[in-house]
Design a protein around this motif. Structure first.
Motif, PDB file in Angstrom:
ATOM      1  N   ASP A 170       0.638  -1.042   0.030  1.00  0.00           N
ATOM      2  CA  ASP A 170      -0.048  -0.007  -0.250  1.00  0.00           C
ATOM      3  C   ASP A 170       0.990   1.176   0.038  1.00  0.00           C
ATOM      4  O   ASP A 170       0.448   2.235  -0.690  1.00  0.00           O
ATOM      5  N   GLY A 197     -12.553   0.688 -12.008  1.00  0.00           N
ATOM      6  CA  GLY A 197     -11.836   0.020 -11.318  1.00  0.00           C
ATOM      7  C   GLY A 197     -12.125  -1.864 -11.293  1.00  0.00           C
ATOM      8  O   GLY A 197     -13.337  -2.060 -11.591  1.00  0.00           O
ATOM      9  N   ASP A 220      -6.415  -1.854 -11.754  1.00  0.00           N
ATOM     10  CA  ASP A 220      -6.000  -2.681 -10.299  1.00  0.00           C
ATOM     11  C   ASP A 220      -5.380  -1.375  -9.663  1.00  0.00           C
ATOM     12  O   ASP A 220      -4.875  -0.498 -10.135  1.00  0.00           O
ATOM     13  N   ASP A 221      -5.553  -1.592  -8.328  1.00  0.00           N
ATOM     14  CA  ASP A 221      -4.786  -0.664  -7.347  1.00  0.00           C
ATOM     15  C   ASP A 221      -3.291  -0.497  -7.423  1.00  0.00           C
ATOM     16  O   ASP A 221      -2.464  -1.529  -7.804  1.00  0.00           O
ATOM     17  N   LEU A 277      -5.595   4.736  -8.069  1.00  0.00           N
ATOM     18  CA  LEU A 277      -5.670   4.213  -6.745  1.00  0.00           C
ATOM     19  C   LEU A 277      -7.056   3.677  -6.260  1.00  0.00           C
ATOM     20  O   LEU A 277      -8.056   4.233  -6.864  1.00  0.00           O
ATOM     21  N   HIS A 278      -6.967   2.361  -5.803  1.00  0.00           N
ATOM     22  CA  HIS A 278      -8.252   1.929  -5.313  1.00  0.00           C
ATOM     23  C   HIS A 278      -8.755   2.614  -3.872  1.00  0.00           C
ATOM     24  O   HIS A 278      -7.938   2.767  -2.967  1.00  0.00           O
ATOM     25  N   MET A 319     -12.414   4.228  -7.825  1.00  0.00           N
ATOM     26  CA  MET A 319     -11.110   4.532  -8.171  1.00  0.00           C
ATOM     27  C   MET A 319     -10.858   6.072  -8.066  1.00  0.00           C
ATOM     28  O   MET A 319     -11.961   6.863  -8.574  1.00  0.00           O
ATOM     29  N   SER A 321      -9.874   5.153   2.846  1.00  0.00           N
ATOM     30  CA  SER A 321      -9.540   5.831   1.408  1.00  0.00           C
ATOM     31  C   SER A 321      -9.304   7.257   1.442  1.00  0.00           C
ATOM     32  O   SER A 321      -8.401   7.446   0.467  1.00  0.00           O
ATOM     33  N   ARG A 355      -6.057   7.990   2.895  1.00  0.00           N
ATOM     34  CA  ARG A 355      -5.035   7.409   1.778  1.00  0.00           C
ATOM     35  C   ARG A 355      -4.744   8.756   0.743  1.00  0.00           C
ATOM     36  O   ARG A 355      -3.587   9.015   0.545  1.00  0.00           O
TER      37      ARG A 355
END
Ligand SMILES: [Fe+2]
Length: 309
Positions: free
Chosen positions: A3, A115, A147-148, A162-163, A172, A209, A212
């Motif tokens: 991550d 996503g 994908d992430d 980014l997921h 996303m 999220s 993040r």
């Protein structure tokens, strides 16, 4: 942690773009007042390659009529600026408007992307709408599932996905150069955050999220998918920065704990009505914006599940 590496890569991309203006995209926002949605055309000034993010197909629920005014404004912009569309990106399966991606793809080209976890949304809503076995729940209606941490390009500009689940499982954020298109995670600082009570939504995940996203560099430009104004503000707005959100967001500024956020978000979501267009929107958007197959009379129908949500 994987991550952290993804966030580090995103931050490094943003810093490269902040240091060199050739690595920054040109961005035009198109606001649809009927659904409070902002669509974006993002392009590389050097190559003129472009991505269209979160387009809107106009839909009048009472008559069941679609129209293309919003999408045509985008086409007009793309053609008058000589842009070449390479991506049609959806930040998630929207519940408040139908995507115009198929209409735009037919006229402008580009790959339709969303996503990877759209398959989870297709599973939940495929069941709800009792879609037959002909409705593939594998994301195959899209050309690309991100994908992430997956990287991509718009012309020579760098992009990374980014997921950011929570509003829905598949949300996303797409970062192009120094600009992050964050979909329905966070809204303007005076309005707060997106709801997390749709099927598959999760307030705790949404908090994580958002935190993040807010770990990205302070001056990262954030572009939102919606605006509803806010008490005391008369103009629509859709651009902000990480720094501004960390200092001012009424729901998740620095210092708000996960527990406090989850309690606030859950209480608030209980007071919100379902979006007017949720049934048509979700039904069409999980099919990549295509209407359900016509019945034997040639007409497509939108279903409304009764007493099921
Ligand atoms: Fe949404």
């Amino acid at each position: 942690m994987a991550d952290d590496q993804i966030l580090d890569s995103a931050a490094a991309q943003i810093e490269r773009a902040q240091a060199d203006k050739c690595l920054r995209p040109s961005i035009a926002g198109f606001f649809d007042e009927a659904t409070n949605t902002v669509s974006y055309v993002v392009h590389d000034p050097k190559t003129n390659e472009a991505a269209i993010i979160d387009s809107v197909l106009d839909f009048e629920a009472a008559s069941g009529r679609t129209s293309n005014g919003s999408a045509d404004r985008i086409i007009e912009y793309v053609t008058s600026n000589n842009l070449k569309v390479t991506w049609l990106i959806e930040t998630h399966a929207h519940a408040d408007h139908i995507s115009a991606a198929p209409y735009l793809q037919e006229r402008l080209g580009g790959k339709l992307a969303i996503g990877r976890d759209i398959v989870r949304v297709q599973e939940v809503f495929g069941k709800l709408f009792n879609a037959g076995t002909d409705f593939e729940r594998d994301g195959s209606q899209f050309d690309k599932l991100f994908d992430d941490g997956e990287t991509f390009n718009v012309g020579e500009l760098e992009g990374i996905a980014l997921h950011v689940p929570g509003h829905t499982p598949a949300d996303m954020a797409f970062i192009i150069g120094d600009a992050a298109f964050v979909g329905d995670t966070i809204f303007m600082p005076d309005f707060g955050t997106a709801r997390a009570d749709f099927p598959g939504g999760d307030a705790r995940q949404l908090y994580r999220s958002i935190r993040r996203l807010l770990s990205l560099p302070d001056e990262t430009r954030l572009f939102l998918c919606h605006d509803y104004k806010a008490p005391g503000r008369d103009e629509y707005a859709w651009e902000t920065t990480v720094k501004q959100q960390r200092e001012e967001n009424v729901h998740v500024k620095d210092g708000v704990s996960e527990e406090d956020f989850v309690e606030m978000r859950t209480d608030r979501d209980k007071t919100l009505a379902m979006p007017k267009l949720i049934m048509p929107s979700v039904q069409v958007n999980i099919r990549g914006g295509r209407l359900p197959d016509p019945e034997d009379n040639g007409v497509s129908y939108i279903k409304i599940p009764v007493n099921a949500v």
